[in-house]
Write a protein that holds these residues in place. Structure first.
Motif, PDB file in Angstrom:
ATOM      1  N   GLY A 115      -1.647   8.208  -1.029  1.00  0.00           N
ATOM      2  CA  GLY A 115      -1.735   9.212  -2.075  1.00  0.00           C
ATOM      3  C   GLY A 115      -2.006  10.586  -1.475  1.00  0.00           C
ATOM      4  O   GLY A 115      -1.388  10.975  -0.476  1.00  0.00           O
ATOM      5  N   VAL A 165      -3.263   3.831  -2.888  1.00  0.00           N
ATOM      6  CA  VAL A 165      -3.146   2.863  -3.980  1.00  0.00           C
ATOM      7  C   VAL A 165      -2.479   1.611  -3.427  1.00  0.00           C
ATOM      8  O   VAL A 165      -1.744   1.673  -2.433  1.00  0.00           O
ATOM      9  N   THR A 219       0.845  -1.197   0.000  1.00  0.00           N
ATOM     10  CA  THR A 219       0.000   0.000   0.000  1.00  0.00           C
ATOM     11  C   THR A 219       0.877   1.243   0.000  1.00  0.00           C
ATOM     12  O   THR A 219       1.998   1.227   0.525  1.00  0.00           O
ATOM     13  N   GLU A 269      -4.530  -4.803  -8.794  1.00  0.00           N
ATOM     14  CA  GLU A 269      -4.218  -3.396  -8.553  1.00  0.00           C
ATOM     15  C   GLU A 269      -5.468  -2.724  -7.991  1.00  0.00           C
ATOM     16  O   GLU A 269      -6.589  -3.080  -8.375  1.00  0.00           O
ATOM     17  N   GLU A 288      -7.186   1.101  -6.042  1.00  0.00           N
ATOM     18  CA  GLU A 288      -7.106   2.463  -5.517  1.00  0.00           C
ATOM     19  C   GLU A 288      -8.397   2.733  -4.745  1.00  0.00           C
ATOM     20  O   GLU A 288      -9.462   2.214  -5.091  1.00  0.00           O
ATOM     21  N   ASN A 335      -6.463   9.246   0.026  1.00  0.00           N
ATOM     22  CA  ASN A 335      -6.428   8.315  -1.102  1.00  0.00           C
ATOM     23  C   ASN A 335      -5.230   7.370  -0.963  1.00  0.00           C
ATOM     24  O   ASN A 335      -4.126   7.793  -0.574  1.00  0.00           O
TER      25      ASN A 335
END
Length: 307
Positions: free
Chosen positions: A235, A245, A232, A258, A260, A243
């Protein structure tokens, strides 16, 4: 005179016989037609050739398949049935859990992180270590999905001290499959949600947050009975929103998923008790570099002594 009439009569008789019974033409025609095969005979030959070629192709395919086993995609589509997870209370399950714990703590990737030059900038934690049992039984990943063949042992989390990124090492058992032998995509979404939430929550003002959006891209099937790592990375953080990702990989580095997500701190966050959340996520251990031995809330060394 009579001889002339006789010759004319004979010639006319021969002409009429030729027209009525063209024996020479008929024999020549039948001879030419008999020289070419009949349609039914040609059809039979074509059928025989088709059957012969099919048999040869089948034998060749069988021989090649015997010498070179089918590729992984076929084994994924037609996997052999796996045995059911063992009884959680059996000696077999206890031994299995101990073995998994040892494997987890000796994973090459985890070892490389522990011995990296910047290791002091990170800490190691075990989620659910101090999570009360009365709360654990009604928790999805710590309770309902806990046990041999499922989430047999709690994950190891390797976290940067500024809480900007983490590595979450998890073992996924065969009891978590959708398609036989392949981990259910919804289970992977759950693990991603919890792992990403940990990174987001530790960066929100009141250390409380809920999932607002979660987007996933499945890149490859995740096989059961293996260790995976969820990476992890934080963001943008803006006010009550964070946020994150993430990516799921196997121990060979193959990208599996993947993701987000955005997490939001509720307006009533100040009224909530954050202690339970810290118990779930796992806090830094007192000794930064001493691994926490844990399997379903029990000391693994104590388990060995009992055996």
């Amino acid at each position: 005179m009579s001889s002339v009439l006789a010759r004319r009569f004979i010639s006319r008789s021969l002409s009429s016989r030729t027209l009525l019974y063209p024996t020479r033409n008929t024999s020549s025609t039948s001879t030419s037609s008999s020289s070419s095969p009949s349609p039914s005979h040609s059809h039979s030959r074509r059928n025989f050739l088709t059957l012969t070629l099919t048999a040869v192709a089948s034998l060749t395919a069988y021989t090649v398949g015997s010498l070179y086993p089918p590729p992984p995609p076929l084994s994924l589509l037609f996997p052999p049935p796996a045995p059911a997870p063992p009884d959680p209370t059996s000696a077999e399950s206890l031994e299995y859990t101990v073995s998994l714990e040892e494997q987890l703590l000796s994973l090459p990737l985890l070892h490389s992180l522990r011995t990296a030059p910047d290791a002091k900038e990170w800490y190691e934690a075990r989620p659910y270590k101090s999570f009360p049992e009365e709360r654990r039984v009604n928790n999805l990943t710590a309770g309902a999905l806990r046990g041999p063949g499922k989430l047999a042992i709690p994950p190891v989390v390797w976290v940067r001290r500024d809480e900007s990124e983490s590595y979450v090492f998890i073992h996924v058992g065969r009891g978590l499959c959708g398609h036989d032998g392949i981990i259910h995509g919804g289970l992977l979404a759950t693990l991603l949600d919890e792992s990403m939430a940990r990174t987001a929550i530790n960066n929100l003002p009141e250390r409380i947050g809920v999932t607002a959006t979660l987007n996933l891209n499945y890149r490859a099937p995740t096989k059961a009975d293996q260790f995976i790592v969820i990476k992890t990375k934080l963001g943008e953080v803006k006010g009550r929103k964070a946020n994150v990702v993430a990516r799921v990989e196997d121990m060979k580095g193959t990208l599996l998923v993947e993701a987000e997500a955005m997490f939001v701190q509720p307006k009533y966050a100040k009224l909530l008790n954050t202690a339970v959340m810290r118990q779930v996520m796992g806090e830094p251990p007192k000794s930064d570099h001493e691994p926490v031995l844990l399997a379903d809330g029990q000391d693994m060394k104590a388990l060995r002594r009992e055996k």
